[in-house]
Design an enzyme around this catalytic site. Structure first.
Site, PDB file in Angstrom:
ATOM      1  N   THR A 176      15.119 -18.042 -18.627  1.00  0.00           N
ATOM      2  CA  THR A 176      14.075 -17.626 -17.707  1.00  0.00           C
ATOM      3  C   THR A 176      12.848 -18.519 -17.885  1.00  0.00           C
ATOM      4  O   THR A 176      12.745 -19.270 -18.864  1.00  0.00           O
ATOM      5  CB  THR A 176      13.717 -16.133 -17.919  1.00  0.00           C
ATOM      6  OG1 THR A 176      12.816 -15.710 -16.898  1.00  0.00           O
ATOM      7  CG2 THR A 176      13.092 -15.881 -19.276  1.00  0.00           C
ATOM      8  N   CYS A 177      11.949 -18.447 -16.928  1.00  0.00           N
ATOM      9  CA  CYS A 177      10.672 -19.171 -16.984  1.00  0.00           C
ATOM     10  C   CYS A 177       9.694 -18.406 -16.089  1.00  0.00           C
ATOM     11  O   CYS A 177       9.771 -17.184 -16.006  1.00  0.00           O
ATOM     12  CB  CYS A 177      10.841 -20.631 -16.551  1.00  0.00           C
ATOM     13  SG  CYS A 177      11.395 -20.847 -14.852  1.00  0.00           S
ATOM     14  N   ARG A 178       8.820 -19.075 -15.391  1.00  0.00           N
ATOM     15  CA  ARG A 178       7.890 -18.406 -14.487  1.00  0.00           C
ATOM     16  C   ARG A 178       8.554 -18.054 -13.160  1.00  0.00           C
ATOM     17  O   ARG A 178       8.491 -16.929 -12.703  1.00  0.00           O
ATOM     18  CB  ARG A 178       6.663 -19.293 -14.244  1.00  0.00           C
ATOM     19  CG  ARG A 178       5.632 -18.674 -13.331  1.00  0.00           C
ATOM     20  CD  ARG A 178       4.446 -19.632 -13.106  1.00  0.00           C
ATOM     21  NE  ARG A 178       3.772 -19.282 -11.877  1.00  0.00           N
ATOM     22  CZ  ARG A 178       4.100 -19.715 -10.667  1.00  0.00           C
ATOM     23  NH1 ARG A 178       5.110 -20.542 -10.509  1.00  0.00           N
ATOM     24  NH2 ARG A 178       3.428 -19.327  -9.607  1.00  0.00           N
TER      25      ARG A 178
END
Length: 152
Positions: A110-112
């Site tokens: 995941t990330c932003r």
């Protein structure tokens, strides 16, 4: 005698020829990698995070995590370190990042927004992490669904 020498020569030549042919083994990380990565959504993440059947790795920078918080139960390995981190032996990985190095089938990145998570997956598939998944909506999706955020 001539026949025995011919058989030995043929067998030796055959063995040399077959060992010189490059083959892909089942451990070759590129052999089974799909061209399209598999995504994960909130509905599949929630039970997996709760029961430990998935490991959610956030590839944002530590400063971003301080500003916005994290998805509870996730771990941080910044994108700039992702290849080097997952190339480490398990003991070194745990010492540096504070959690067990996950198997590919347990890893969700995941990330932003999902863009950097996809970049991370493309890097990790070269290390055999073909079965890792990406949370496409990532932190923005989590936030939009008003799910809990853990401050760091």
């Amino acid at each position: 005698m001539k026949r025995t020498i011919s058989c030995i020569f043929f067998a030796t030549a055959f063995i040399s020829w077959t060992t010189a042919i490059p083959t892909q083994s089942s451990s070759d990380p590129n052999m089974a990698c799909p061209s399209q990565l598999e995504g994960a959504d909130v509905e599949s993440l929630l039970p997996g995070i709760a029961d430990g059947s998935i490991v959610l790795v956030d590839v944002r920078t530590p400063n971003e995590l301080l500003e916005t918080g994290i998805i509870p139960g996730s771990y941080n390995v910044p994108l700039a370190e992702i290849e080097a981190a997952f190339a480490l032996e398990s003991v070194e990985f745990k010492a540096q990042y504070g959690f067990e190095k996950p198997r590919a089938d347990k890893l969700v990145i995941t990330c932003r927004s999902g863009r950097r998570a996809t970049v991370a997956w493309n890097s990790l598939k070269e290390l055999g992490y073909c079965k890792a998944r990406v949370y496409f909506g990532s932190f923005l999706d989590w936030q939009a669904k008003n799910l809990p955020i853990q401050r760091v």
